[in-house]
Scaffold this active site. Structure first.
Site, short mmCIF file in Angstrom:
data_model
loop_
_atom_site.label_atom_id
_atom_site.label_comp_id
_atom_site.label_asym_id
_atom_site.label_seq_id
_atom_site.Cartn_x
_atom_site.Cartn_y
_atom_site.Cartn_z
N ASP A 139 -6.50 6.41 -15.25
CA ASP A 139 -7.52 6.65 -16.18
C ASP A 139 -6.95 6.98 -17.64
OD1 ASP A 139 -10.26 6.81 -17.07
OD2 ASP A 139 -10.40 9.00 -16.70
N HIS A 146 -13.98 11.60 -28.56
CA HIS A 146 -13.90 12.39 -27.73
C HIS A 146 -13.08 13.43 -27.66
CE1 HIS A 146 -14.16 13.91 -23.45
NE2 HIS A 146 -12.82 13.27 -23.35
N ARG A 156 -8.77 13.60 -43.91
CA ARG A 156 -9.32 12.35 -44.24
C ARG A 156 -10.80 12.11 -43.50
NH1 ARG A 156 -5.44 8.63 -40.86
NH2 ARG A 156 -5.89 10.41 -39.29
N GLU A 213 -18.15 11.92 -17.03
CA GLU A 213 -17.72 11.30 -18.34
C GLU A 213 -18.18 9.90 -18.19
OE1 GLU A 213 -13.39 12.02 -18.46
OE2 GLU A 213 -13.66 13.74 -19.63
N GLU A 215 -17.59 5.96 -18.78
CA GLU A 215 -16.31 5.17 -19.19
C GLU A 215 -16.60 3.92 -18.52
OE1 GLU A 215 -12.90 6.90 -17.80
OE2 GLU A 215 -13.26 8.86 -18.21
N ASP A 248 -16.10 9.37 -14.61
CA ASP A 248 -15.00 10.11 -14.23
C ASP A 248 -15.35 11.53 -14.12
OD1 ASP A 248 -12.32 11.17 -14.11
OD2 ASP A 248 -12.10 11.28 -16.14
N ARG A 252 -14.54 21.06 -15.11
CA ARG A 252 -14.14 21.70 -16.41
C ARG A 252 -13.21 22.62 -16.31
NH1 ARG A 252 -13.46 16.71 -18.97
NH2 ARG A 252 -15.41 15.87 -19.86
N GLN A 255 -10.06 21.83 -14.39
CA GLN A 255 -9.28 20.86 -15.21
C GLN A 255 -8.53 21.97 -16.48
OE1 GLN A 255 -11.51 18.09 -17.50
NE2 GLN A 255 -9.46 17.44 -18.69
N LYS A 267 -10.22 16.26 -11.63
CA LYS A 267 -10.53 14.87 -11.80
C LYS A 267 -10.65 14.10 -10.39
CE LYS A 267 -10.41 14.43 -16.49
NZ LYS A 267 -11.42 13.85 -17.29
N THR A 271 -14.82 9.77 -8.20
CA THR A 271 -14.92 8.78 -9.51
C THR A 271 -15.92 7.71 -9.09
OG1 THR A 271 -12.78 9.26 -10.39
CG2 THR A 271 -14.03 7.26 -11.14
N THR A 374 -13.40 8.38 -21.94
CA THR A 374 -14.95 8.91 -22.19
C THR A 374 -15.00 7.99 -23.47
OG1 THR A 374 -14.31 10.80 -21.13
CG2 THR A 374 -16.27 10.62 -22.51
N GLU A 388 -18.62 17.95 -24.44
CA GLU A 388 -18.70 17.48 -26.03
C GLU A 388 -20.20 17.83 -26.19
OE1 GLU A 388 -17.78 13.50 -27.51
OE2 GLU A 388 -16.53 13.30 -25.75
MN MN Z 1 -11.90 10.37 -18.30
#
Ligand code: MN
Length: 443
Positions: A139, A146, A156, A213, A215, A248, A252, A255, A267, A271, A374, A388
């Protein structure tokens, strides 16, 4: 044969004699994705989606309407696993696509329509399976938006990412054994986490901060590289066989506490992927240039820089995450959109991810699955995971419920649609999964 080329199969005027393939469907005649299904009481077999039906490849072969590469691809895809088809790579799959397009189109070649009763199976009557037993899963993490959502922007106005991020496509090796097909329930994992988000005492037990997530998954095709041998960008582009949606699932609490070498148990609980392999050839009309690097970013490394990939290595695919709570389900309320984003926001292309993955000689081959990372875009509405979304506060649902993290009984549904003026829109089906309670600890 470059899979960026448009051909007769992409003609937006093509209609199918199977009426459900025309109009608002993920699977018009311009799509023709491969999948593996099972009729009640029978073994797995391969097929091609058309409208709300499936072309049974074994039954198609019996009609003797195929020859050459198209027949070879159908034989490779007609068994109980799609790995042989993935091994053959894009050329034979493309020949089968061309022949199927002709056989399925209104006014096209005859022979299949007359036998439709034997060859077409209703999707509603079958169970969809993983296309093959996934050989290896890695992954990636290639959206600046993200990574930057929680970090903020630099002077910037660009998302702040670790120094490595813009120099190579970052990834980790995941667990092939964790991949499940859409519809499979997902247990909340037990694990070690801090009581608050990144703070507080440690505890072990059911994960309190379960996330998803959104993806895109890439199915690798062809023979791949032998161990020790890298892939050029051109070889990497040829190895892109098809795509799916990929959730995914991310725990948290686990993780964020465990990560020192990279993700591990946060993770690997599950999946979820959508069952259909939408071919890279079917996606040719939706190619876009690689992500435009903002001024001040490092240049694309030479070994990941190829003209064709820079011009057309990206894909414009609209992506949606939906959430349905247990309460909503009980009230008959359908899943509500909580994120609308697009795959074109990815900083690196799939060809660059594959070429980077093989650059140290790591062997890739048919049956490997690569997650894109993600797919978040710059806007808050494009935040493709709850970690997020939480930057702007908890997700507020129309029925008054709110979510910081997923609760037991919550279902996440991922959807994808490629659209472009002048072309038939094609879809991915769904990647759906419901969080169920953590298992009782074994005694
Ligand atoms: Mn992921």
């Amino acid at each position: 044969m470059p899979m960026t080329m448009l051909n007769a199969t992409h003609n937006p005027d093509l209609l199918c004699w199977e009426p459900t393939a025309n109009g608002d469907t993920d699977f018009p005649i311009q799509n023709l994705p491969f999948g593996r299904f099972r009729r009640p009481g029978r073994g797995p077999q391969g097929g091609v989606a058309i409208g709300d039906k499936i072309v049974d490849l074994a039954a198609l072969l019996e009609l003797e309407l195929l020859k050459g590469d198209a027949e070879a691809a159908a034989r490779a895809g007609a068994g109980d696993d799609l790995l042989p088809l993935l091994r053959l790579g894009n050329g034979p799959a493309s020949a089968l696509r061309a022949r199927l397009s002709d056989l399925l189109s209104e006014g096209g070649a005859s022979g299949l329509r007359e036998a439709a009763g034997r060859v077409l199976v209703a999707q509603a009557d079958v169970e969809m399976l993983l296309p093959t037993t996934v050989r290896q899963f890695s992954d990636m993490c290639v959206s600046t938006f993200h990574i930057g959502r929680r970090n903020g922007n630099d002077d910037r106005g660009q998302p702040i990412c670790p120094p490595v991020f813009r120099t190579l496509p970052v990834g980790y090796d995941g667990r092939a054994s964790s991949i499940v097909v859409s519809g499979t329930p997902v247990h909340r994992p037990n694990g070690t986490w801090q009581e608050s988000f990144n703070a507080g005492d440690l505890a072990f037990g059911p994960e309190p901060r379960q996330d998803y997530e959104l993806e895109v998954g890439l199915w690798f095709g062809g023979e791949g590289n032998s161990r020790g041998q890298p892939l050029s960008m051109a070889q990497a582009s040829d190895a892109l066989f098809g795509m799916c949606l990929l959730n995914d699932w991310s725990s948290r609490g686990i993780q964020f506490w465990e990560t020192m070498l990279g993700p591990f148990l946060g993770k690997s609980m599950a999946t979820t992927i959508s069952p259909w392999i939408v071919t890279v050839e079917a996606l040719a009309p939706f190619r876009v240039p690689a992500f435009a690097r903002p001024a001040g970013d490092p240049p694309v490394p030479a070994h990941l820089n190829e003209t064709g990939d820079q011009q057309a290595g990206g894909f414009d695919i609209a992506l949606t995450s939906r959430l349905q709570t247990k309460t909503m389900r009980g009230a008959g309320v359908s899943a509500q959109a909580i994120c609308k984003t697009n795959f074109r926001h990815m900083y690196w292309t799939f060809a660059q991810m594959v070429a980077h993955h093989a650059s140290n000689g790591c062997s890739l081959a048919a049956g490997d699955l690569l997650g894109s990372g993600t797919c978040s875009g710059p806007e808050m509405a494009e935040a493709a995971c709850l970690a997020e979304s939480l930057v702007a506060g908890s997700v507020k649902l129309d029925n008054g419920e709110t979510r910081e993290w997923l609760e037991d009984g919550d279902t996440i549904v991922l959807e994808g649609r490629a659209m472009r003026d002048g072309y038939a829109s094609i879809g991915f089906g769904k990647a759906s999964g419901q969080i169920i309670p953590a298992p009782d600890w074994p005694t």
